[in-house]
Design a protein around this motif. Structure first.
Motif, PDB file in Angstrom:
ATOM      1  N   ILE A   1       0.834  -1.207   0.000  1.00  0.00           N
ATOM      2  CA  ILE A   1       0.000   0.000   0.000  1.00  0.00           C
ATOM      3  C   ILE A   1       0.862   1.247   0.000  1.00  0.00           C
ATOM      4  O   ILE A   1       0.665   2.174  -0.809  1.00  0.00           O
ATOM      5  CB  ILE A   1      -0.946  -0.002   1.219  1.00  0.00           C
ATOM      6  CG1 ILE A   1      -2.017  -1.083   1.066  1.00  0.00           C
ATOM      7  CG2 ILE A   1      -1.605   1.375   1.386  1.00  0.00           C
ATOM      8  CD1 ILE A   1      -2.901  -1.235   2.286  1.00  0.00           C
ATOM      9  N   PHE A   2       1.850   1.305   0.892  1.00  0.00           N
ATOM     10  CA  PHE A   2       2.707   2.487   0.964  1.00  0.00           C
ATOM     11  C   PHE A   2       3.527   2.646  -0.315  1.00  0.00           C
ATOM     12  O   PHE A   2       3.742   3.772  -0.785  1.00  0.00           O
ATOM     13  CB  PHE A   2       3.622   2.403   2.178  1.00  0.00           C
ATOM     14  CG  PHE A   2       2.935   2.680   3.477  1.00  0.00           C
ATOM     15  CD1 PHE A   2       2.371   3.914   3.720  1.00  0.00           C
ATOM     16  CD2 PHE A   2       2.840   1.703   4.458  1.00  0.00           C
ATOM     17  CE1 PHE A   2       1.722   4.194   4.917  1.00  0.00           C
ATOM     18  CE2 PHE A   2       2.196   1.965   5.664  1.00  0.00           C
ATOM     19  CZ  PHE A   2       1.640   3.213   5.894  1.00  0.00           C
ATOM     20  N   ARG A   3       4.010   1.551  -0.858  1.00  0.00           N
ATOM     21  CA  ARG A   3       4.779   1.641  -2.102  1.00  0.00           C
ATOM     22  C   ARG A   3       3.938   2.251  -3.212  1.00  0.00           C
ATOM     23  O   ARG A   3       4.411   3.132  -3.945  1.00  0.00           O
ATOM     24  CB  ARG A   3       5.263   0.251  -2.532  1.00  0.00           C
ATOM     25  CG  ARG A   3       5.977   0.255  -3.877  1.00  0.00           C
ATOM     26  CD  ARG A   3       6.301  -1.160  -4.324  1.00  0.00           C
ATOM     27  NE  ARG A   3       6.955  -1.179  -5.626  1.00  0.00           N
ATOM     28  CZ  ARG A   3       6.322  -1.201  -6.792  1.00  0.00           C
ATOM     29  NH1 ARG A   3       4.983  -1.215  -6.803  1.00  0.00           N
ATOM     30  NH2 ARG A   3       7.005  -1.218  -7.926  1.00  0.00           N
ATOM     31  N   GLN A   4       2.700   1.820  -3.347  1.00  0.00           N
ATOM     32  CA  GLN A   4       1.855   2.347  -4.417  1.00  0.00           C
ATOM     33  C   GLN A   4       1.573   3.830  -4.220  1.00  0.00           C
ATOM     34  O   GLN A   4       1.528   4.588  -5.194  1.00  0.00           O
ATOM     35  CB  GLN A   4       0.551   1.555  -4.480  1.00  0.00           C
ATOM     36  CG  GLN A   4       0.716   0.096  -4.868  1.00  0.00           C
ATOM     37  CD  GLN A   4       1.504  -0.067  -6.150  1.00  0.00           C
ATOM     38  OE1 GLN A   4       2.603  -0.611  -6.165  1.00  0.00           O
ATOM     39  NE2 GLN A   4       0.949   0.415  -7.243  1.00  0.00           N
ATOM     40  N   TYR A   5       1.388   4.259  -2.976  1.00  0.00           N
ATOM     41  CA  TYR A   5       1.156   5.682  -2.723  1.00  0.00           C
ATOM     42  C   TYR A   5       2.409   6.499  -3.002  1.00  0.00           C
ATOM     43  O   TYR A   5       2.337   7.583  -3.588  1.00  0.00           O
ATOM     44  CB  TYR A   5       0.695   5.898  -1.284  1.00  0.00           C
ATOM     45  CG  TYR A   5      -0.803   5.892  -1.120  1.00  0.00           C
ATOM     46  CD1 TYR A   5      -1.526   7.076  -1.120  1.00  0.00           C
ATOM     47  CD2 TYR A   5      -1.505   4.705  -0.967  1.00  0.00           C
ATOM     48  CE1 TYR A   5      -2.893   7.082  -0.970  1.00  0.00           C
ATOM     49  CE2 TYR A   5      -2.875   4.689  -0.816  1.00  0.00           C
ATOM     50  CZ  TYR A   5      -3.572   5.885  -0.818  1.00  0.00           C
ATOM     51  OH  TYR A   5      -4.930   5.890  -0.675  1.00  0.00           O
ATOM     52  N   PHE A   6       3.566   5.994  -2.578  1.00  0.00           N
ATOM     53  CA  PHE A   6       4.812   6.720  -2.817  1.00  0.00           C
ATOM     54  C   PHE A   6       5.114   6.827  -4.310  1.00  0.00           C
ATOM     55  O   PHE A   6       5.701   7.815  -4.758  1.00  0.00           O
ATOM     56  CB  PHE A   6       5.971   6.036  -2.090  1.00  0.00           C
ATOM     57  CG  PHE A   6       5.983   6.278  -0.602  1.00  0.00           C
ATOM     58  CD1 PHE A   6       5.811   7.548  -0.088  1.00  0.00           C
ATOM     59  CD2 PHE A   6       6.172   5.223   0.278  1.00  0.00           C
ATOM     60  CE1 PHE A   6       5.818   7.773   1.282  1.00  0.00           C
ATOM     61  CE2 PHE A   6       6.179   5.432   1.651  1.00  0.00           C
ATOM     62  CZ  PHE A   6       6.001   6.716   2.157  1.00  0.00           C
TER      63      PHE A   6
ATOM     64  N   PHE B   1      11.043  15.298  -4.788  1.00  0.00           N
ATOM     65  CA  PHE B   1      12.228  14.725  -4.154  1.00  0.00           C
ATOM     66  C   PHE B   1      13.507  15.327  -4.731  1.00  0.00           C
ATOM     67  O   PHE B   1      14.466  15.594  -4.003  1.00  0.00           O
ATOM     68  CB  PHE B   1      12.232  13.204  -4.326  1.00  0.00           C
ATOM     69  CG  PHE B   1      11.060  12.519  -3.697  1.00  0.00           C
ATOM     70  CD1 PHE B   1      11.027  12.297  -2.334  1.00  0.00           C
ATOM     71  CD2 PHE B   1       9.978  12.115  -4.461  1.00  0.00           C
ATOM     72  CE1 PHE B   1       9.941  11.669  -1.742  1.00  0.00           C
ATOM     73  CE2 PHE B   1       8.893  11.490  -3.880  1.00  0.00           C
ATOM     74  CZ  PHE B   1       8.871  11.270  -2.511  1.00  0.00           C
ATOM     75  N   SER B   2      13.507  15.563  -6.031  1.00  0.00           N
ATOM     76  CA  SER B   2      14.695  16.152  -6.649  1.00  0.00           C
ATOM     77  C   SER B   2      14.950  17.558  -6.108  1.00  0.00           C
ATOM     78  O   SER B   2      16.101  17.915  -5.804  1.00  0.00           O
ATOM     79  CB  SER B   2      14.509  16.205  -8.174  1.00  0.00           C
ATOM     80  OG  SER B   2      14.336  14.921  -8.718  1.00  0.00           O
TER      81      SER B   2
ATOM     82  N   GLY C   1      19.532  19.995  -0.152  1.00  0.00           N
ATOM     83  CA  GLY C   1      20.380  19.351   0.840  1.00  0.00           C
ATOM     84  C   GLY C   1      19.660  18.425   1.795  1.00  0.00           C
ATOM     85  O   GLY C   1      20.253  17.980   2.793  1.00  0.00           O
ATOM     86  N   ALA C   2      18.401  18.093   1.535  1.00  0.00           N
ATOM     87  CA  ALA C   2      17.656  17.210   2.434  1.00  0.00           C
ATOM     88  C   ALA C   2      18.103  15.766   2.252  1.00  0.00           C
ATOM     89  O   ALA C   2      18.315  15.305   1.130  1.00  0.00           O
ATOM     90  CB  ALA C   2      16.156  17.330   2.170  1.00  0.00           C
TER      91      ALA C   2
ATOM     92  N   LEU D   1      13.482  13.737   3.688  1.00  0.00           N
ATOM     93  CA  LEU D   1      12.534  13.650   2.575  1.00  0.00           C
ATOM     94  C   LEU D   1      11.304  12.839   2.966  1.00  0.00           C
ATOM     95  O   LEU D   1      10.165  13.226   2.678  1.00  0.00           O
ATOM     96  CB  LEU D   1      13.215  13.005   1.368  1.00  0.00           C
ATOM     97  CG  LEU D   1      14.171  13.860   0.535  1.00  0.00           C
ATOM     98  CD1 LEU D   1      14.882  12.997  -0.478  1.00  0.00           C
ATOM     99  CD2 LEU D   1      13.418  14.970  -0.155  1.00  0.00           C
ATOM    100  N   LEU D   2      11.549  11.722   3.619  1.00  0.00           N
ATOM    101  CA  LEU D   2      10.435  10.856   4.017  1.00  0.00           C
ATOM    102  C   LEU D   2       9.523  11.563   4.999  1.00  0.00           C
ATOM    103  O   LEU D   2       8.289  11.532   4.858  1.00  0.00           O
ATOM    104  CB  LEU D   2      10.983   9.565   4.628  1.00  0.00           C
ATOM    105  CG  LEU D   2       9.963   8.589   5.215  1.00  0.00           C
ATOM    106  CD1 LEU D   2       9.003   8.110   4.148  1.00  0.00           C
ATOM    107  CD2 LEU D   2      10.684   7.408   5.865  1.00  0.00           C
ATOM    108  N   TRP D   3      10.106  12.209   5.997  1.00  0.00           N
ATOM    109  CA  TRP D   3       9.322  12.815   7.073  1.00  0.00           C
ATOM    110  C   TRP D   3       8.629  14.107   6.632  1.00  0.00           C
ATOM    111  O   TRP D   3       7.461  14.336   6.956  1.00  0.00           O
ATOM    112  CB  TRP D   3      10.224  13.080   8.276  1.00  0.00           C
ATOM    113  CG  TRP D   3       9.497  13.646   9.455  1.00  0.00           C
ATOM    114  CD1 TRP D   3       9.434  14.958   9.846  1.00  0.00           C
ATOM    115  CD2 TRP D   3       8.697  12.928  10.403  1.00  0.00           C
ATOM    116  NE1 TRP D   3       8.658  15.095  10.963  1.00  0.00           N
ATOM    117  CE2 TRP D   3       8.195  13.860  11.324  1.00  0.00           C
ATOM    118  CE3 TRP D   3       8.379  11.568  10.538  1.00  0.00           C
ATOM    119  CZ2 TRP D   3       7.389  13.480  12.383  1.00  0.00           C
ATOM    120  CZ3 TRP D   3       7.556  11.194  11.600  1.00  0.00           C
ATOM    121  CH2 TRP D   3       7.077  12.141  12.498  1.00  0.00           C
ATOM    122  N   SER D   4       9.336  14.950   5.900  1.00  0.00           N
ATOM    123  CA  SER D   4       8.822  16.290   5.591  1.00  0.00           C
ATOM    124  C   SER D   4       8.108  16.385   4.249  1.00  0.00           C
ATOM    125  O   SER D   4       7.285  17.279   4.053  1.00  0.00           O
ATOM    126  CB  SER D   4       9.977  17.312   5.623  1.00  0.00           C
ATOM    127  OG  SER D   4      10.608  17.336   6.889  1.00  0.00           O
TER     128      SER D   4
END
Length: 279
Positions: A155-160, A168-169, A175-176, A181-184
């Protein structure tokens, strides 16, 4: 106009009948838990108010400790949910966003795990956890087999995967790191996935019977579902109203799950994940 109105009325009638058919067993369970003299016929769904009482709840609580059973169920379920969310998010993010060798094979393995029945693994797990690790009659022994949920990973993979990679880029250019990246960035955008995973996972351990029954022998450690099963098998015949007491226990077990779904049902919506990126 008249035809459209007629179609809408027919739709509402069909939906209302379906809702009544779905809710009737719950209604009958509640009414059965309140009856002094049991009437198992259809007429029992509409009892005389003078036949309603809370004595069945007192009776079931005298035979099994409802509060302790609820506490055990809550600890068991909470531990499973914690593992499901933490490992599901981390694994789903790694499978969807990060680039690494063996990612596709790992995802295929996660899918394969879902088709393996838990019953096939139960005996080896029992030997490993109870005999080798000595974790019988412990919360850890109950939680460990369910701590990682492959369904939540998928489920999480499909949402991500639905998140725009430009987000993300841009964050990496600033500099994150990956955890930042995951949290914010990722987690705020996949809140529906978090709630979906929690709600779908909750009902499993909350109603789980077989594994807690195998791994716990002490009554003080058993979740409420196991305590109710033991009551039905061994103690119910000694009560004045066994049917009412069983229904009362079932109502107590169902209330947290029903409440959770009612409170959070409005969150079963999807976000416009692409809105964070300008064209």
């Amino acid at each position: 106009m008249r035809r459209a109105l007629g179609s809408k009325v027919a739709l509402y009638v069909v939906l209302s009948l379906g809702a009544l058919a779905f809710l009737f067993p719950f209604y009958y369970m509640v009414i059965g838990s309140l009856q002094t003299d049991v009437d198992t016929t259809v007429a029992g769904a509409f009892p005389d108010p003078s036949n309603l009482t809370l004595d069945n709840y007192v009776a079931i609580n005298e035979r099994i400790n409802l509060f302790q059973g609820l506490l055990n169920s809550g600890i068991f379920t909470g531990g499973v949910l914690l593992g499901t969310v933490v490992f599901g998010v981390l694994a789903g993010y790694a499978l969807a966003v990060l680039q690494w060798r063996g990612r596709s094979a790992t995802f295929a393995l996660a899918l394969l795990v879902q088709v393996v029945p838990f019953q096939l693994l139960m005996i080896p797990l029992y030997v490993l956890i109870a005999r080798d690790y000595g974790l019988s009659d412990t919360y850890v022994g109950m939680i460990v087999p369910f701590f990682i949920n492959s369904t939540a990973v998928v489920i999480f993979r499909q949402y991500f995967l639905q998140l725009p990679q430009d987000l993300f880029s841009a964050a990496r250019i600033d500099g994150a790191g990956e955890f930042r990246l995951l949290w914010s960035v990722a987690l705020p955008l996949v809140r529906p996935a978090l709630l979906t995973a929690v709600l779908l996972t909750f009902i499993g351990p909350w109603n789980e019977f077989l594994w807690p029954f195998l791994i716990t022998k002490e009554a003080s450690m058993q979740p409420l579902a196991v305590s109710l099963a033991n009551f039905i098998s061994n103690i119910a015949a000694s009560t004045a109203n066994p049917f009412g007491a069983m229904m009362a226990g079932a109502v107590v077990l169902a209330i947290p799950a029903v409440t959770l779904f009612i409170v959070f049902q409005r969150y079963f919506t999807s976000n416009d994940l692409g809105s964070g990126v300008k064209g």
